[in-house]
Scaffold this motif. Structure first.
Motif, short mmCIF file in Angstrom:
data_model
loop_
_atom_site.label_atom_id
_atom_site.label_comp_id
_atom_site.label_asym_id
_atom_site.label_seq_id
_atom_site.Cartn_x
_atom_site.Cartn_y
_atom_site.Cartn_z
N GLU A 11 -13.23 26.12 0.16
CA GLU A 11 -12.53 26.16 1.13
C GLU A 11 -12.65 25.41 2.36
O GLU A 11 -12.35 25.78 3.64
CB GLU A 11 -12.38 27.75 1.56
N GLY A 12 -13.25 24.26 2.37
CA GLY A 12 -13.81 23.48 3.36
C GLY A 12 -12.49 22.60 3.78
O GLY A 12 -11.43 22.64 2.78
N PHE A 13 -12.39 21.94 4.73
CA PHE A 13 -11.18 21.06 4.83
C PHE A 13 -11.73 19.86 5.80
O PHE A 13 -12.04 20.01 6.89
CB PHE A 13 -10.09 21.64 5.54
N GLY A 14 -11.58 18.56 5.13
CA GLY A 14 -11.96 17.38 6.08
C GLY A 14 -13.52 17.52 6.14
O GLY A 14 -14.40 17.71 5.36
N ILE A 15 -13.83 17.27 7.59
CA ILE A 15 -15.19 17.48 8.17
C ILE A 15 -15.78 18.92 8.19
O ILE A 15 -16.78 19.12 8.48
CB ILE A 15 -15.51 16.58 9.46
#
Length: 251
Positions: A11-15
């Motif tokens: 569930e991360g996104f980009g940085i």
């Protein structure tokens, strides 16, 4: 007593990073991998699927409303045809990446507002079921006991799996208390793990108002985005094993 232990991952996104996916993958038996509509991006999906394959963890596509700004937790009005296509898009994307990593998507779990909506809304539920049936009707859909999804999926030959939530409060009707209400998420490891054992053995748990709620589940969820998620998941795993429960993916 055989139970699957699942968590929302990737569930991360980009940085931006959310949760400790690698630590949770050492604890759970199934990983609900975000498909990019509420969270997740191609790199995150690839890394999460590869790590799940390395650990023998079952991969599920965690489909959602297209809602990055609100993490998929805002209820939306989406035409059935559009929702069906968007679920199909997400499922195909994650399954393609999973296969490239040596695995595959083994089930589907809607996320957040979509999960809750399709428990009660036949139109939205049918759109999700149609997408799964179009892609692979053998893929089970994770949903709450009593959800309208069960009958709709059965009519299309799509299997369903009952799920319970160890770290979420229940209403007397057996639905989840909305996150905007106090006490909707349970954070104490002892309480969460005790609830998980009761769910695993088919006993009732206390609703938010203290009334007993019958729970019948093959899979138990612990959320990966809560504070101390790894500690909570480990406490649940340890307590289940101590109670003689076998931890095994359902798919």
């Amino acid at each position: 007593m055989v139970i699957d232990l699942n968590a929302d991952l990737g569930e991360g996104f980009g940085i931006w990073r959310l949760g400790d996916d690698l630590a949770l993958l050492d604890i759970v038996t199934s990983a609900n991998v975000a498909c990019g509509f509420h969270a997740g991006d191609p790199v995150t999906i690839r890394r999460t699927c590869a790590a799940a394959v390395d650990r023998g963890v079952s991969i599920g596509a965690q489909v959602s409303y297209r809602d990055l700004a609100h993490f998929g937790r805002r209820e939306m009005e989406v035409e059935p045809e559009e929702l069906c296509a968007e679920v199909l898009y997400q499922l195909a994307a994650v399954d393609g990446i999973a296969r490239a990593m040596g695995g595959r998507v083994s089930y589907v779990k809607p996320h957040g507002a979509l999960y809750n909506r399709i428990c009660r809304d036949p139109g939205q539920a049918a759109a999700v079921v149609d997408a799964v049936a179009d892609y692979d009707p053998t893929l089970p859909i994770l949903t709450l006991p009593g959800s309208v999804v069960h009958d709709l999926a059965a009519a299309e030959g799509v299997p369903t799996i009952n799920e319970a939530f160890a770290d979420r409060a229940y209403t007397p009707e057996g639905t989840l208390v909305p996150r905007r209400e106090p006490g909707a998420v349970i954070h104490e490891p002892a309480a969460v793990s005790a609830r998980a054992v009761r769910m695993a053995v088919g006993q009732s748990v206390q609703a938010a108002d203290g009334t007993p709620v019958a729970v019948s589940a093959r899979s138990i969820c612990v959320h990966g985005d809560t504070p101390d998620a790894v500690r909570l998941a480990q406490a649940v795993r340890d307590r289940l094993l101590e109670a003689g429960v076998v931890l095994q993916a359902f798919a």
